[in-house]
Design an enzyme around this catalytic site. Structure first.
Site, PDB file in Angstrom:
ATOM      1  N   VAL A  20       0.839  -1.205   0.000  1.00  0.00           N
ATOM      2  CA  VAL A  20       0.000   0.000   0.000  1.00  0.00           C
ATOM      3  C   VAL A  20       0.871   1.251   0.000  1.00  0.00           C
ATOM      4  O   VAL A  20       0.561   2.243  -0.665  1.00  0.00           O
ATOM      5  CB  VAL A  20      -0.962   0.002   1.208  1.00  0.00           C
ATOM      6  CG1 VAL A  20      -1.781   1.294   1.247  1.00  0.00           C
ATOM      7  CG2 VAL A  20      -1.894  -1.201   1.157  1.00  0.00           C
ATOM      8  N   ARG A  45      14.952  -2.752   8.924  1.00  0.00           N
ATOM      9  CA  ARG A  45      15.457  -3.501   7.771  1.00  0.00           C
ATOM     10  C   ARG A  45      15.411  -2.666   6.491  1.00  0.00           C
ATOM     11  O   ARG A  45      16.261  -2.787   5.613  1.00  0.00           O
ATOM     12  CB  ARG A  45      14.617  -4.775   7.607  1.00  0.00           C
ATOM     13  CG  ARG A  45      15.127  -5.756   6.551  1.00  0.00           C
ATOM     14  CD  ARG A  45      14.186  -6.933   6.415  1.00  0.00           C
ATOM     15  NE  ARG A  45      12.869  -6.498   5.973  1.00  0.00           N
ATOM     16  CZ  ARG A  45      11.733  -6.997   6.438  1.00  0.00           C
ATOM     17  NH1 ARG A  45      11.741  -7.903   7.374  1.00  0.00           N
ATOM     18  NH2 ARG A  45      10.579  -6.564   5.978  1.00  0.00           N
ATOM     19  N   ARG A 105     -10.516   1.372  14.062  1.00  0.00           N
ATOM     20  CA  ARG A 105     -11.738   1.646  13.294  1.00  0.00           C
ATOM     21  C   ARG A 105     -13.006   1.718  14.140  1.00  0.00           C
ATOM     22  O   ARG A 105     -13.874   2.535  13.890  1.00  0.00           O
ATOM     23  CB  ARG A 105     -11.909   0.586  12.197  1.00  0.00           C
ATOM     24  CG  ARG A 105     -10.950   0.791  11.027  1.00  0.00           C
ATOM     25  CD  ARG A 105     -11.098  -0.303   9.996  1.00  0.00           C
ATOM     26  NE  ARG A 105     -10.066  -0.179   8.963  1.00  0.00           N
ATOM     27  CZ  ARG A 105      -9.530  -1.202   8.327  1.00  0.00           C
ATOM     28  NH1 ARG A 105      -9.923  -2.443   8.608  1.00  0.00           N
ATOM     29  NH2 ARG A 105      -8.599  -1.005   7.418  1.00  0.00           N
ATOM     30  N   CYS A 135     -10.927  -2.162   3.037  1.00  0.00           N
ATOM     31  CA  CYS A 135     -11.013  -2.035   1.578  1.00  0.00           C
ATOM     32  C   CYS A 135     -12.340  -2.544   1.010  1.00  0.00           C
ATOM     33  O   CYS A 135     -12.828  -2.007   0.013  1.00  0.00           O
ATOM     34  CB  CYS A 135      -9.848  -2.764   0.918  1.00  0.00           C
ATOM     35  SG  CYS A 135      -9.613  -4.468   1.459  1.00  0.00           S
ATOM     36  N   GLN A 162     -13.639 -10.763  -3.376  1.00  0.00           N
ATOM     37  CA  GLN A 162     -12.436 -10.059  -2.951  1.00  0.00           C
ATOM     38  C   GLN A 162     -11.157 -10.602  -3.581  1.00  0.00           C
ATOM     39  O   GLN A 162     -10.919 -11.810  -3.618  1.00  0.00           O
ATOM     40  CB  GLN A 162     -12.337 -10.105  -1.419  1.00  0.00           C
ATOM     41  CG  GLN A 162     -13.485  -9.356  -0.767  1.00  0.00           C
ATOM     42  CD  GLN A 162     -13.466  -9.373   0.742  1.00  0.00           C
ATOM     43  OE1 GLN A 162     -14.511  -9.422   1.368  1.00  0.00           O
ATOM     44  NE2 GLN A 162     -12.294  -9.318   1.348  1.00  0.00           N
ATOM     45  N   HIS A 259     -11.607  -5.332  -5.712  1.00  0.00           N
ATOM     46  CA  HIS A 259     -12.741  -6.005  -5.093  1.00  0.00           C
ATOM     47  C   HIS A 259     -14.014  -5.667  -5.861  1.00  0.00           C
ATOM     48  O   HIS A 259     -14.167  -4.559  -6.389  1.00  0.00           O
ATOM     49  CB  HIS A 259     -12.927  -5.540  -3.641  1.00  0.00           C
ATOM     50  CG  HIS A 259     -11.877  -6.023  -2.701  1.00  0.00           C
ATOM     51  ND1 HIS A 259     -10.927  -6.967  -3.023  1.00  0.00           N
ATOM     52  CD2 HIS A 259     -11.639  -5.698  -1.387  1.00  0.00           C
ATOM     53  CE1 HIS A 259     -10.158  -7.193  -1.974  1.00  0.00           C
ATOM     54  NE2 HIS A 259     -10.565  -6.435  -0.975  1.00  0.00           N
TER      55      HIS A 259
END
Length: 354
Positions: A20, A45, A105, A135, A162, A259
């Site tokens: 993302v 990393r 959320r 999503c 999905q 989706h």
């Protein structure tokens, strides 16, 4: 004498090297610039890597409390457990956090925002955190929000289809590997024959290539999955309708990204096909493609890489003049994740530069 120009707010992108985060950098590079400094933050990393954003090479810095010093807005594109720990730290150091994980959320003190539907909620942030919806919810809620404003939503019955990328990079890798495993093989003719060739299911409970799986997420009460409960709970919160009836069945399909949802929506008053099309054609963030006579309707293959929620197959229910059936598609990595996060951050940036 003219007013001095206000300094543009600084932005941090946490999780800049992830799936993302990569889309986010592209979005930041193509949308109108409303930021001063952009700081890329990731794990130890990934620190030191250089990534391009707004035609500049930016060096990734390690996720530490000090990384948020001087930052006005911090966008988080990381797993729940990382957001849960680090979002409050960023907020405490003065940043407004826009979080793309599921960590906050359903927190009543954290607004869940879709700019086309409930932009004013972004200002109600007692914890200094704004949450981005799941999503799957995002792939339909812009269109549903528009129809709710004109006709008053009463009930949603949803079947989602999905994409593999909803399960992260491992979902994408698994699907592509499985497609290679069955390519050129005579499969899909006897029960379980694909399992002879597909040994690695990755994040899925069954082979996904040449198959559909009626499951996404983790097990919740009464046999529902976590994805199905997200669609229900998040739709209610975004629309400000805590008693809205919502039932969802989430299905994983062999699509890489985008989706799709088949929605049966019931309203408080009669809604014709033409009336619904008129609302959707004018709605911000929605693209209507509904010409069944010419076989024109949205599909994931055509929608992937685009920003709007695409809507087609709009029909008034044959049994109820107050109900509507429609099919929607949305890129789950763009509007379904990075784009909505970016749009929320832009709302905050506008507020900070007033």
């Amino acid at each position: 004498m003219s007013k001095a120009k206000k300094k543009l707010p600084s932005l941090a992108v946490v999780g800049a090297t992830g799936a993302v985060g990569t889309v986010m950098l592209d979005i930041l590079s193509t949308r109108k610039n409303v930021y001063g400094e952009i700081r890329l933050i990731a794990s130890k990393r990934s620190a030191g890597r250089q990534l391009k954003c707004r035609n500049e090479l930016l060096t990734v810095v390690e996720l530490t409390p000090e990384a948020f010093d001087g930052i006005d807005i911090a966008m988080f594109d990381v797993p729940d457990e990382i957001s849960e720990k680090w979002a409050p730290i960023a907020a405490k150091r003065g940043a407004v956090v826009v979080d793309n994980s599921g960590a906050f959320r359903m927190d009543p003190k954290v607004p869940l925002v879709v700019p086309e539907v409930n932009p004013k909620d972004a200002k109600k942030r007692p914890k200094g955190i704004i949450s981005n919806p799941n999503c799957t919810t995002l792939s339909m809620i812009v269109a549903m929000g528009a129809l709710n404003k004109t006709h008053g939503l009463k009930e949603l019955v949803v079947a989602s289809y999905q994409a593999a990328s909803g399960a992260g990079q491992s979902g994408i890798d698994t699907l592509q590997e499985q497609v290679r495993d069955v390519a050129g093989k005579f499969v899909g003719n006897t029960s379980g024959d694909s399992r002879k060739y597909i040994k690695d299911f990755g994040p899925f409970p069954a082979p996904l290539a040449l198959n559909v799986i009626p499951w996404a997420g983790s097990l919740k009460e009464e046999g529902y999955s976590s994805e199905e409960m997200k669609v229900r709970n998040e739709s209610r919160k975004i629309l400000g309708m805590p008693r809205l009836k919502v039932s969802a069945t989430c299905v994983r399909v062999p699509v890489v990204t985008t989706h799709s949802l088949a929605v049966h929506a019931t309203f408080k008053k009669t809604i014709t096909r033409k009336a619904a099309q008129k609302v959707l054609a004018k709605a911000a963030g929605v693209k209507l493609l509904d010409n069944p006579e010419k076989k024109e309707f949205p599909t994931p293959a055509d929608v992937v890489g685009t920003d709007p929620t695409w809507v087609g197959r709009v029909r008034q229910s044959l049994d109820d003049s107050k109900s509507l059936d429609l099919f929607l598609c949305g890129d789950n990595l763009r509007k379904g994740a990075a784009l909505n996060t970016a749009q929320i951050a832009e709302l905050v940036a506008k507020e900070l530069t007033k």
